[in-house]
Structure formats: structure tokens, C-alpha cells
Design an enzyme around this catalytic site. Structure first.
Site, PDB file in Angstrom:
ATOM      1  N   GLY A 152       0.813  -1.218   0.000  1.00  0.00           N
ATOM      2  CA  GLY A 152       0.000   0.000   0.000  1.00  0.00           C
ATOM      3  C   GLY A 152       0.836   1.253   0.000  1.00  0.00           C
ATOM      4  O   GLY A 152       1.917   1.293  -0.609  1.00  0.00           O
ATOM      5  N   LEU A 153       0.334   2.247   0.705  1.00  0.00           N
ATOM      6  CA  LEU A 153       0.986   3.564   0.705  1.00  0.00           C
ATOM      7  C   LEU A 153       1.775   3.824   1.979  1.00  0.00           C
ATOM      8  O   LEU A 153       2.372   4.896   2.134  1.00  0.00           O
ATOM      9  CB  LEU A 153      -0.058   4.669   0.503  1.00  0.00           C
ATOM     10  CG  LEU A 153      -0.905   4.575  -0.767  1.00  0.00           C
ATOM     11  CD1 LEU A 153      -1.820   5.792  -0.898  1.00  0.00           C
ATOM     12  CD2 LEU A 153      -0.031   4.463  -2.011  1.00  0.00           C
TER      13      LEU A 153
ATOM     14  N   ALA B 179      -8.570  -0.460   2.491  1.00  0.00           N
ATOM     15  CA  ALA B 179      -7.138  -0.542   2.773  1.00  0.00           C
ATOM     16  C   ALA B 179      -6.393   0.188   1.690  1.00  0.00           C
ATOM     17  O   ALA B 179      -6.834   0.238   0.542  1.00  0.00           O
ATOM     18  CB  ALA B 179      -6.701  -2.002   2.801  1.00  0.00           C
ATOM     19  N   CYS B 180      -5.257   0.809   2.056  1.00  0.00           N
ATOM     20  CA  CYS B 180      -4.381   1.361   1.022  1.00  0.00           C
ATOM     21  C   CYS B 180      -3.896   0.183   0.189  1.00  0.00           C
ATOM     22  O   CYS B 180      -3.445  -0.808   0.728  1.00  0.00           O
ATOM     23  CB  CYS B 180      -3.165   2.038   1.637  1.00  0.00           C
ATOM     24  SG  CYS B 180      -3.569   3.419   2.684  1.00  0.00           S
ATOM     25  N   LEU B 181      -3.992   0.312  -1.112  1.00  0.00           N
ATOM     26  CA  LEU B 181      -3.602  -0.828  -1.943  1.00  0.00           C
ATOM     27  C   LEU B 181      -2.107  -0.924  -2.087  1.00  0.00           C
ATOM     28  O   LEU B 181      -1.579  -1.931  -2.424  1.00  0.00           O
ATOM     29  CB  LEU B 181      -4.252  -0.705  -3.310  1.00  0.00           C
ATOM     30  CG  LEU B 181      -5.770  -0.823  -3.262  1.00  0.00           C
ATOM     31  CD1 LEU B 181      -6.372  -0.494  -4.608  1.00  0.00           C
ATOM     32  CD2 LEU B 181      -6.190  -2.218  -2.831  1.00  0.00           C
TER      33      LEU B 181
END
Lengths: 391, 120
Positions: free
Chosen positions: A344-345, B118-120
């Protein structure tokens, strides 16, 4: 030491939290809490005094670890984010100017944005170069009359790059500007000397490389830097006074302390002191990160976005896989190969904006002290297979 | 866009919006995940799949979608990675390959499960 993880997972997410914890840390934490788990500093009975003494000893250990002269200026908090909020909300006033970087975690970016909206601070964010580093001169160029604070991370949680804090600290000291450092990724990996590096405030967390449990961290202040309380309450001292005590640590600590967390942090620091006597031990994770970097850098479709791990990084390797969103890479690593990574980030959106990875995120590997070369070999093989099928 | 699927404007992040899909007016969140998993139908899945670039759902797609939904309604959450692997008899890599946008973005959306946020 034998690894004791859940199932057979290869855990490579130590930058999020170290896992597993050293058994001796957990045992000492539980033993001390079982024995001294009363309210410290609130009663005059021997057990409460003994508990308070252990808390004081923990403050002294933290102060010594960061080379801070005054243990009473070690303020316990829930984590680095909590500590950063205490510092930023307690230091900044309307019209203040702040300098930070595009490498920051949301633990800094969001409080700064909040304060901008709420009380009208202003801030500049300095970009980083291709190796993930901020040029100290780019920070000093932004100094102005209203600049009150520079806040920056010591090591990037996405790229692993370690910043030149001492140079920034020297420049800040010359201008009378406070320097607040987020050591969430560096404490336990990179020596931090507040006096030598001219750091006025350090925010730390206990659950990463300090090997303690989650829920404990803190803010360490140099003498001369005063932070206003942003929440108030019982401290066990000056109870007759409706005003929050002015003295540290009570000024910034209200409510019963996280005693098991403090005991665990204390045991973690003891553990670190023991293992770091062996210099080679400290380089273990960097060697593993280098092995991983070298193992995946030439895989077609894999693009590493972090610098090669070394003396000027913490053990992090971050990459993307062509045609795949990072969460799917992470799910495949987990489900098909039993390898746990962070995708993710990474709560650092501006890093990904700069890297061009906002849409896909990135895959971060962060080896810890209990990983082995075999773990890394497995991760490299898994990445080869995943990249082969990438679209 | 086919005539079974007419969109209305999306709201701000965090908000929901209505649109017509397969003859039903359904509430979606701003990232195009169905708001209420129980509103899902197989026809809705087919339309959502087309939007994700899957012209026709195969038996393997359906195996993933049905397992995800059965698991969700039995457990109140999406399956863990190992449960998805075990329950479908497919590797995560095989599942990911079936859905152009991947597991969390496409498979979960087509199955009508809530946004994992969710942040991917």
C-alpha cells in the site's frame, strides 16, 4: 535465537512492528507487571513506590539511549504518533512556520495539516532526491523569521533512507529553531545522540526496533524546549491545584501510565543493550536486506524504489511489480508463500506521489533480527514466480 | 455502458451514491463497492464484472465469488488469504490472474463484499 512465529510464516514486516518479540522481553514484562502492577506515583505504600521507581528507571534508560540529559523530560506516550501530536500541538501557535519533508508519515503530515486548518500555521515540505534523502541546505533555505520548528523523520518508512539530522540540527541551533525528529524507524537501528545531533525533541515508539510491546512510546525533550500540555488530568502531584503541573513529566502525562508497556520497553532496551554489544548482530538485518535487494533487482517486472540497503539506511527494500497492485502481491506472498510484508501507501502518501506509485502502492520488505538468509531466499524465489505471472 | 447500468454522479470520498445496475437501484460507496452485500445478485455480479473488464464470468470466477460470499455471510468478514486458497482450491496467484484489477479491487467488488478500505 529460535524464531517463534505464528505457524510457519516468514515475517518481513518489522518496519511495521517487530515480530516475534524476544521471549526474554515478554517474560520480563509479564514478571514485572505481575509483581509491581499497581498505580505508580499515586500511593505511598511500598509497592506503589517500587512501581514508580521502575518507571523512573525506565525513563533513565530512555534518556541514556537517546543521550538526553534529563530523564524527567522523557514523556511516555502511546506511540510515536501520540508523541508527535503532543509535540506539534503543544509547540505551535497561530502564525508559526514549520519546515518538514515529503518523506513524512501521516503521523506528521496530518497534525501539520490539522494545525494549518485549525490555527493557521504555515509549513513547507522539502522534496527528497533519488536516493530518498533530503538536502539539509534545502531546509535551511526555507528558514524565515516565523520558522519555529523543523520536524522530520530520521529514516523513511518507505525507502529506509536515513537523513542527515546532525547537519539540520546544527543549522537549526544556529537560528534558534527547534528540531523534532521522528525516530519510529531509526531508534534501535541507528545511534541517536540528541546532544551531538542538536535535536530538541525526539518522538519514539517502543514496538518496532526497541523490541517492546505495542502501546508504548514517548517524547524526549532537551532542556529549554517547553511544550504546552494538550490534555490535562490527574498526575499524582499537586492535586490541590486545578492547573496542570508545570514540571516534567507531569506537565505532559495525565492519567495512569501504561505500566506493562513501560516495563516491556525497559526490557526491550535491556535486550538491545545486550545484543548490540555484538556489532555484527546489529548489521544482520542490513545484510539480509542487501541480499533481498540484490536477489530481486534484476527480476523482470520488479522495480525497486528504495536505495540499496547499507550503512546509511535502515533495513527496508520497497518495490513494485509491473501490472499488479501491491495488495495482490502481498496477498499472494502471504497466501501462496507464507511471507508477510506490508503493501500500500505505508501512510506516507507524498513519498508515493513522488515515486508515481499512488495507484498501485508498493511492496515493502523489512527483515528483523530473527530472520535468516533462508527466509530471504524464499522471498526472492517467491518474487520470481510472482513477477513471471505479472500481467 | 449497457442499458442495464446507468450511473449517477459519485459523491465525495467517504460518501455513498445510488446507481442502477441490472435493473436494480443500488447504493455504492465512492470506490464502487456495493454498500449492502445482501443487495447483490448474480446479474449484478455480471454487470460489475463487465465494468472490470471481464466480459463473461467463468466457472472459476464463480467459484471465487461464491466462496467469498458464503464465507462472508457465515463469518461476517472476508476470508483470510489462506482461507480463500483452501476454500476455492486455487492459489492466490491463480485467483489474482482471473481478475484484471486483482483480488481486493475486482474479486471483492464483483462479489458484492464491502470495501476493505485498505491502502492498496
Amino acid at each position: 535465537m529460535e524464531r517463534q512465529t505464528e505457524g510457519s510464516v516468514i515475517y518481513l514486516d518489522n518496519a511495521a512492528t517487530s515480530y516475534p518479540k524476544p521471549p526474554e522481553v515478554l517474560q520480563k514484562m509479564v514478571q514485572d507487571y505481575a509483581r509491581f502492577g499497581v498505580s505508580p506515583g499515586r500511593g505511598s505504600y511500598d509497592l506503589a513506590v517500587s512501581a514508580a521507581d521502575l518507571v523512573w528507571r525506565a525513563r533513565k534508560k530512555v534518556a541514556a539511549f537517546f543521550h538526553a540529559p534529563d530523564p524527567s523530560r522523557v514523556i511516555f506516550a502511546a506511540n510515536a504518533t501520540d508523541a508527535l501530536n503532543k509535540a506539534l500541538l503543544g509547540l505551535l501557535e497561530p502564525g508559526d512556520h514549520v519546515i518538514s519533508t515529503r518523506l513524512e508519515h501521516n503521523s506528521v503530515l496530518r497534525p501539520l495539516f490539522f494545525l494549518k486548518e485549525k490555527i493557521g500555521i504555515t509549513y513547507d515540505l522539502v522534496p527528497f532526491d533519488g536516493s530518498g534523502r533530503v538536502d539539509p541546505d534545502e531546509i535551511t533555505k526555507l528558514f524565515r523569521h516565523k520558522t519555529k520548528l523543523v520536524v522530520m523523520n530520521h529514516a523513511s518508512n518507505v525507502l529506509g533512507s536515513v537523513q542527515q539530522v546532525e547537519a539540520v540540527g546544527r543549522a537549526c541551533r544556529e537560528r534558534g529553531i527547534a528540531l523534532l525528529i521522528d525516530t519510529a524507524q531509526s531508534a534501535g537501528h541507528i545511534p541517536i545522540d540528541m546532544e551531538k545531533m542538536h535535536i530538541q525533541a525526539v518522538a519514539f515508539t517502543g514496538h518496532k526496533s526497541l523490541m517492546g510491546p505495542a502501546g508504548i512510546g514517548g517524547l524526549v525533550l532537551a532542556p529549554g524546549l517547553d511544550v504546552k500540555p494538550t490534555f490535562t488530568g490527574g498526575t499524582g502531584v499537586e492535586s490541590h491545584n486545578l492547573k496542570q503541573p508545570a514540571d516534567y513529566p507531569h506537565r505532559l502525562e495525565s492519567g495512569t501510565l501504561n505500566l506493562p508497556g513501560i516495563f516491556g520497553l525497559s526490557a526491550g532496551l535491556d535486550y538491545l543493550a545486550k545484543v548490540q554489544e555484538n556489532v555484527e548482530e546489529g548489521k544482520h538485518e542490513i545484510r539480509l536486506a542487501q541480499m533481498l535487494y540484490d536477489g530481486i533487482k534484476d527480476i523482470p517486472g520488479v522495480k525497486i524504489v528504495s536505495p540499496r540497503p547499507g550503512a546509511d539506511t535502515v533495513p527496508i527494500v520497497t518495490c513494485t511489480v509491473s501490472g499488479m497492485v501491491s495488495s495482490d502481491v502481498g496477498d499472494i506472498l502471504d497466501g501462496d508463500f507464507q511471507i508477510a510484508v506490508r503493501t500500500g501507501l505505508h501512510c506516507a502518501p507524498l513519498v508515493h506521489e513522488t515515486l508515481g506509485t499512488v495507484k498501485t502502492g508498493a511492496v515493502r520488505f523489512s527483515p528483523g533480527p530473527f530472520n535468516t538468509g533462508e527466509d530471504i531466499m524464499q522471498a526472492v524465489k517467491a518474487m520470481e514466480k510472482i513477477a513471471m505471472r505479472a500481467k | 455502458m449497457n442499458n442495464q447500468n446507468s450511473k449517477t454522479a459519485k459523491g465525495e470520498p467517504g460518501q455513498s451514491y445510488y446507481r442502477s445496475v441490472a435493473g436494480l437501484t443500488l447504493l455504492f460507496d465512492n470506490e464502487d463497492y456495493l454498500w449492502e452485500p445482501a443487495d447483490w445478485t448474480e446479474d449484478v455480479a455480471r454487470v460489475l464484472a463487465q465494468e472490470c473488464g471481464i466480459p463473461e464470468l467463468t466457472e472459476k470466477h464463480w467459484r471465487v465469488i461464491r466462496f467469498m460470499r458464503e464465507f462472508y455471510f457465515a463469518n461476517g468478514r472476508a476470508p483470510l488469504n489462506r482461507q480463500l486458497k483452501q476454500g476455492t482450491g486455487m492459489t492466490l496467484m491463480e485467483i489474482e490472474a482471473l481478475f484484471p484489477g486483482g483480488i481486493k479491487q475486482d474479486a471483492r467488488r464483483i462479489a458484492g463484499l464491502p470495501n476493505p478500505k485498505a491502502c492498496l
